[in-house]
Structure formats: C-alpha cells, structure tokens
Design a protein around this motif. Structure first.
Motif, PDB file in Angstrom:
ATOM      1  N   VAL A  11       0.934  12.708   1.138  1.00  0.00           N
ATOM      2  CA  VAL A  11      -0.213  11.804   0.976  1.00  0.00           C
ATOM      3  C   VAL A  11      -1.068  11.956   2.226  1.00  0.00           C
ATOM      4  N   THR A  12      -2.347  12.314   2.061  1.00  0.00           N
ATOM      5  CA  THR A  12      -3.172  12.574   3.247  1.00  0.00           C
ATOM      6  C   THR A  12      -4.107  11.413   3.586  1.00  0.00           C
ATOM      7  N   ALA A  13      -4.534  10.657   2.569  1.00  0.00           N
ATOM      8  CA  ALA A  13      -5.444   9.539   2.857  1.00  0.00           C
ATOM      9  C   ALA A  13      -5.358   8.487   1.760  1.00  0.00           C
ATOM     10  N   ILE A  14      -5.644   7.259   2.145  1.00  0.00           N
ATOM     11  CA  ILE A  14      -5.648   6.142   1.190  1.00  0.00           C
ATOM     12  C   ILE A  14      -6.901   5.317   1.464  1.00  0.00           C
ATOM     13  N   ARG A  15      -7.650   5.042   0.402  1.00  0.00           N
ATOM     14  CA  ARG A  15      -8.861   4.239   0.578  1.00  0.00           C
ATOM     15  C   ARG A  15      -8.634   2.838   0.015  1.00  0.00           C
ATOM     16  N   LEU A  16      -8.878   1.834   0.856  1.00  0.00           N
ATOM     17  CA  LEU A  16      -8.685   0.437   0.461  1.00  0.00           C
ATOM     18  C   LEU A  16     -10.017  -0.301   0.465  1.00  0.00           C
ATOM     19  N   THR A  53       0.846  -1.200   0.000  1.00  0.00           N
ATOM     20  CA  THR A  53       0.000   0.000   0.000  1.00  0.00           C
ATOM     21  C   THR A  53       0.879   1.247   0.000  1.00  0.00           C
ATOM     22  N   LEU A  54       1.909   1.222   0.855  1.00  0.00           N
ATOM     23  CA  LEU A  54       2.813   2.363   0.938  1.00  0.00           C
ATOM     24  C   LEU A  54       3.559   2.565  -0.395  1.00  0.00           C
ATOM     25  N   ASP A  55       4.036   1.475  -0.973  1.00  0.00           N
ATOM     26  CA  ASP A  55       4.748   1.562  -2.267  1.00  0.00           C
ATOM     27  C   ASP A  55       3.889   2.223  -3.336  1.00  0.00           C
ATOM     28  N   VAL A  56       2.638   1.751  -3.436  1.00  0.00           N
ATOM     29  CA  VAL A  56       1.741   2.288  -4.466  1.00  0.00           C
ATOM     30  C   VAL A  56       1.467   3.773  -4.191  1.00  0.00           C
ATOM     31  N   ALA A  57       1.199   4.099  -2.921  1.00  0.00           N
ATOM     32  CA  ALA A  57       0.881   5.485  -2.565  1.00  0.00           C
ATOM     33  C   ALA A  57       2.064   6.400  -2.870  1.00  0.00           C
ATOM     34  N   LEU A  58       3.262   5.953  -2.537  1.00  0.00           N
ATOM     35  CA  LEU A  58       4.438   6.807  -2.755  1.00  0.00           C
ATOM     36  C   LEU A  58       4.734   6.966  -4.247  1.00  0.00           C
ATOM     37  N   SER A  59       4.538   5.906  -5.022  1.00  0.00           N
ATOM     38  CA  SER A  59       4.832   6.044  -6.453  1.00  0.00           C
ATOM     39  C   SER A  59       3.809   6.969  -7.119  1.00  0.00           C
ATOM     40  N   GLU A  60       2.547   6.896  -6.679  1.00  0.00           N
ATOM     41  CA  GLU A  60       1.541   7.842  -7.197  1.00  0.00           C
ATOM     42  C   GLU A  60       1.869   9.275  -6.755  1.00  0.00           C
ATOM     43  N   ALA A  61       2.317   9.399  -5.507  1.00  0.00           N
ATOM     44  CA  ALA A  61       2.652  10.735  -4.986  1.00  0.00           C
ATOM     45  C   ALA A  61       3.790  11.357  -5.792  1.00  0.00           C
ATOM     46  N   ALA A  78       5.218   4.147   7.290  1.00  0.00           N
ATOM     47  CA  ALA A  78       5.133   5.417   6.564  1.00  0.00           C
ATOM     48  C   ALA A  78       5.957   6.532   7.212  1.00  0.00           C
ATOM     49  N   ARG A  79       6.456   6.294   8.434  1.00  0.00           N
ATOM     50  CA  ARG A  79       7.241   7.321   9.133  1.00  0.00           C
ATOM     51  C   ARG A  79       8.424   7.776   8.289  1.00  0.00           C
ATOM     52  N   GLY A  80       8.574   9.078   8.171  1.00  0.00           N
ATOM     53  CA  GLY A  80       9.701   9.627   7.420  1.00  0.00           C
ATOM     54  C   GLY A  80       9.480   9.642   5.911  1.00  0.00           C
ATOM     55  N   THR A  81       8.269   9.264   5.453  1.00  0.00           N
ATOM     56  CA  THR A  81       7.968   9.329   4.012  1.00  0.00           C
ATOM     57  C   THR A  81       6.884  10.387   3.779  1.00  0.00           C
ATOM     58  N   LEU A  82       6.548  10.611   2.498  1.00  0.00           N
ATOM     59  CA  LEU A  82       5.473  11.554   2.157  1.00  0.00           C
ATOM     60  C   LEU A  82       4.118  11.114   2.701  1.00  0.00           C
ATOM     61  N   ALA A  83       4.030   9.835   3.054  1.00  0.00           N
ATOM     62  CA  ALA A  83       2.743   9.308   3.523  1.00  0.00           C
ATOM     63  C   ALA A  83       2.662   9.272   5.054  1.00  0.00           C
ATOM     64  N   GLU A  84       3.632   9.890   5.728  1.00  0.00           N
ATOM     65  CA  GLU A  84       3.585   9.912   7.193  1.00  0.00           C
ATOM     66  C   GLU A  84       2.298  10.594   7.661  1.00  0.00           C
ATOM     67  N   SER A  90      -7.777  -4.319  -2.701  1.00  0.00           N
ATOM     68  CA  SER A  90      -7.280  -3.339  -3.662  1.00  0.00           C
ATOM     69  C   SER A  90      -7.252  -1.935  -3.077  1.00  0.00           C
ATOM     70  N   ILE A  91      -6.440  -1.091  -3.711  1.00  0.00           N
ATOM     71  CA  ILE A  91      -6.419   0.332  -3.381  1.00  0.00           C
ATOM     72  C   ILE A  91      -7.404   1.019  -4.296  1.00  0.00           C
ATOM     73  N   LEU A  92      -8.340   1.765  -3.739  1.00  0.00           N
ATOM     74  CA  LEU A  92      -9.335   2.450  -4.558  1.00  0.00           C
ATOM     75  C   LEU A  92      -8.851   3.847  -4.944  1.00  0.00           C
ATOM     76  N   SER A  93      -8.382   4.609  -3.955  1.00  0.00           N
ATOM     77  CA  SER A  93      -7.966   5.978  -4.259  1.00  0.00           C
ATOM     78  C   SER A  93      -6.955   6.484  -3.237  1.00  0.00           C
ATOM     79  N   ILE A  94      -6.265   7.530  -3.650  1.00  0.00           N
ATOM     80  CA  ILE A  94      -5.251   8.142  -2.793  1.00  0.00           C
ATOM     81  C   ILE A  94      -5.485   9.645  -2.791  1.00  0.00           C
ATOM     82  N   GLU A  95      -5.475  10.270  -1.623  1.00  0.00           N
ATOM     83  CA  GLU A  95      -5.608  11.722  -1.554  1.00  0.00           C
ATOM     84  C   GLU A  95      -4.255  12.343  -1.258  1.00  0.00           C
ATOM     85  N   ILE A  96      -3.930  13.361  -2.052  1.00  0.00           N
ATOM     86  CA  ILE A  96      -2.610  13.997  -1.890  1.00  0.00           C
ATOM     87  C   ILE A  96      -2.752  15.511  -1.808  1.00  0.00           C
ATOM     88  N   ASP A  97      -1.755  16.161  -1.226  1.00  0.00           N
ATOM     89  CA  ASP A  97      -1.620  17.619  -1.302  1.00  0.00           C
ATOM     90  C   ASP A  97      -0.515  17.919  -2.302  1.00  0.00           C
TER      91      ASP A  97
END
Lengths: 234, 113
Positions: free
Chosen positions: B26-31, B10-18, B52-58, B105-112
């Motif tokens: 990354v503010t939220a992830i919907r699974l 989940t973290l890998d996918v979120a970070l690559s999208e970010a 997620a500590r120390g990453t964009l998804a912290e 599955s991952i449905l969506s990711i919210e980012i700033d």
C-alpha cells in the motif's frame, strides 16, 4: 456520515493502482452503538449520555436525578473516568446499580466498552440508564453511545466562549445545561452569548440554567428528562 | 487520542483492500476529514505510521483532505467557513446557516500489484 455503502472502483492498472473506496470510518464504533440501542430498546430503557469538561457538575446532576426517583431499581448508572471509582462510590450511596469504566489512556467511553458493561448488568427493572462520559468536550462528541438524549453541561466558571471553541459537542447535543448559576455574580459569563452560540450550532437545542447548590432551575430540567423518558417508554 | 481508533480502522480498511487485490504494497491512502472532527493530522499520521510497521502498508503516505464548513448567505452566495458562525463571514450582517465539516472517510487507496 456521507458514505453508507462502501463503493470500490479500480482506476488504472499495471504496477501502481488507485482504488476508490469511499468508506466512512467509525463503522465498528457505530456497529457497537447500534447493538447498545437494540439492547436498550428491547428492554424499554431510556438512556442519557452526559458530556462536559471535568468538574462541570455531571455527577451532581446525576445525584439530583436520583433524588427524583423513589424506585431506585428503575435507574442504573455507568460512570466513565480515566482512573478511580470515586464517582461510582458517590452514586452507590444513593442505592442504585452502578458500574465504573476506567478508560486509562482513552479520553472517552468506547461503545464496545459500554456494551460489555451493560451485558454484565441486571437491567430487568431498569427504565433509565445514565452514562457519565469521561470529562472532555472533544472526543466524546465524536462517539455516539446509542443514547436517546445527549446532554452537554457547561459551568459558568468555564467561560462563555466554549460553544464557539468546541462546536461539535454543542451541535450534537439535545440538551444544554448551564450549571453553577449561583456563581454568576462572581464570574464574567454572558448567558445570552452562550444561548446564541449554542443555537447557531444546533437550532433545536433545549437550554436549561441550573444550580445544584440552590436547586434553582433543577425541577424544570428533571421534569423535562422524565417527560423524554416517558415519551419513549411510557 | 481519538486519532488512535481512526488510524487503526484506516489500516484495517487499507489492508483488507490490499489483500482483496493481491497487492504487494500500500503506497498511499487518501482521507477526507471534516474540520469539526477535531482530528490533528500530525497525530493521525504518526499513529498510522507506527501501527503500519511490519504490514503491507508500512511507509504508506496518508493524504488528509480537510472538509470545511459551508455557509449559504442569501446576499453573498455559498462559501467556506473555518468555524461555526451565525452571520456571513463576508458581509458580516446577514444571518446564515452552516453545514458540513463532519466527514470522516477513506476516499482512495493506492497500491502496488
């Protein structure tokens, strides 16, 4: 899995944004499982993945299978356990090639672990690969290892409600082996209840009742496994 | 502990999208997780938070949508069920078949940005 092709759609704009990803998880494990499948198919190897609670009789079933094959070079075994190589030692005495995976903190064999073990084995002569997963009815059910046939074992001492409590493993297994049937007179275990529940989870499941102590039911099971193996590789 | 692998991916996918969208955070992830997947949401969130500590998804929020098992009863129609069942949970008499409940599955990711 529903979403084979990752699709990305961006909603909104400005500072906050939602990205519709729709991507299935477990893809790296699936990629390793596909590699295992390709490796086995290329060498004409038929593979079993044995799953059950600890102590249901997986290793005893393997020993029974080994007794059926005179050509020991044709069979290879991979044992998965949290710790120790006790099972590998038990199998090695039968004169077959065996490797032990110790998963330590993990409750199942990962496809990547199995792949790297298989790459280090001599599989030239092998036609049957038996993988004994870590004793656990939950996580191994989630993780296909590229096997041809998944076998779930359930011993009569575990209780007849297990297919209802752990549906995924019973849903995804091709064969259900009810073990230790010699103990049926001493335990409350309704075989028909298990059969009904298992068929609800998977109408196509083939069900066998065996005892490694008396040998009852074993020939039918071993013959079935051999016919499945022969159907794949001749 | 199969939640650890799921949290990692989940973290890998979120970070690559970010990274792909040059996000600041990354503010939220919907699974979507089927009930058959035996995923414990608290466990998954705990592991994700740690990884997620120390990453964009912290500090990102994990929203976990549960996917139920569906049964189709000829008498009562379609409905959801909590577990595998061979008879309709409503009328208790009619044999039914169950489906679904195995999504992961991952449905969506919210980012700033």
């Amino acid at each position: 899995m529903v979403f084979l092709n990752p699709q990305t759609r961006v909603v909104g704009g400005g500072k906050g944004m939602r990205i519709e990803v729709e991507r299935s998880l477990g893809q790296s494990a699936e990629a390793s499982a596909r590699e295992i499948r390709a490796l086995l198919s290329g060498r004409k190897i038929y593979a079993l993945n044995l799953i059950s609670s600890p102590g249901s009789g997986k290793t005893s079933l393997i020993e029974a299978l080994l007794g059926r094959y005179a050509a020991k070079s044709r069979v290879a075994v991979v044992e998965g356990d949290i710790e120790t190589d006790i099972d590998a030692g038990r199998i090695r005495r039968h004169g077959v090639q065996v490797r032990q995976i110790n998963t330590r903190s993990s409750c199942h064999i990962q496809p990547s672990q199995l792949l790297s073990v298989l790459r280090g084995m001599d599989l030239e002569q092998t036609r049957l690969l038996i993988v004994e997963n870590v004793g656990n009815l939950v996580c191994p059910a989630e993780i296909p290892l590229g096997e041809d046939t998944r076998v779930v074992l359930l011993s009569v001492t575990e209780g007849d409600e297990k297919p209802l409590k752990y549906p995924l493993v019973f849903k995804t297994s091709d064969l259900l082996v009810i073990t230790k049937t010699d103990l049926l007179p001493y335990v409350r275990f309704d075989v028909e209840r298990v059969r009904r529940a298992a068929r609800t989870a998977n109408p196509a499941v083939e069900i066998f009742e065996v005892s490694a102590v008396t040998g009852a039911g074993l020939p039918a099971l071993l013959d079935r496994i051999e016919s499945l193996r022969a159907a794949k590789n001749g | 502990m199969h939640e650890l692998g799921i949290a990692n991916e989940t973290l890998d996918v979120a970070l690559s999208e970010a990274h792909r969208h040059a996000a600041k955070k990354v503010t939220a992830i919907r699974l979507c997780v089927g009930v058959l997947r035996a995923v414990e949401p608290g466990n998954l969130s705990f592991l994700f938070e740690h990884l997620a500590r120390g990453t964009l998804a912290e500090g990102a929020r994990l929203d976990i949508e549960e996917e139920a098992i569906r049964v189709a009863c000829p008498a009562c129609g379609d409905m959801e069920a909590d577990s595998f069942t061979s008879v309709c949970p409503r009328c208790k008499g009619t044999p039914v078949t169950a489906s679904g409940g195995d999504s992961l599955s991952i449905l969506s990711i919210e980012i700033d940005i």
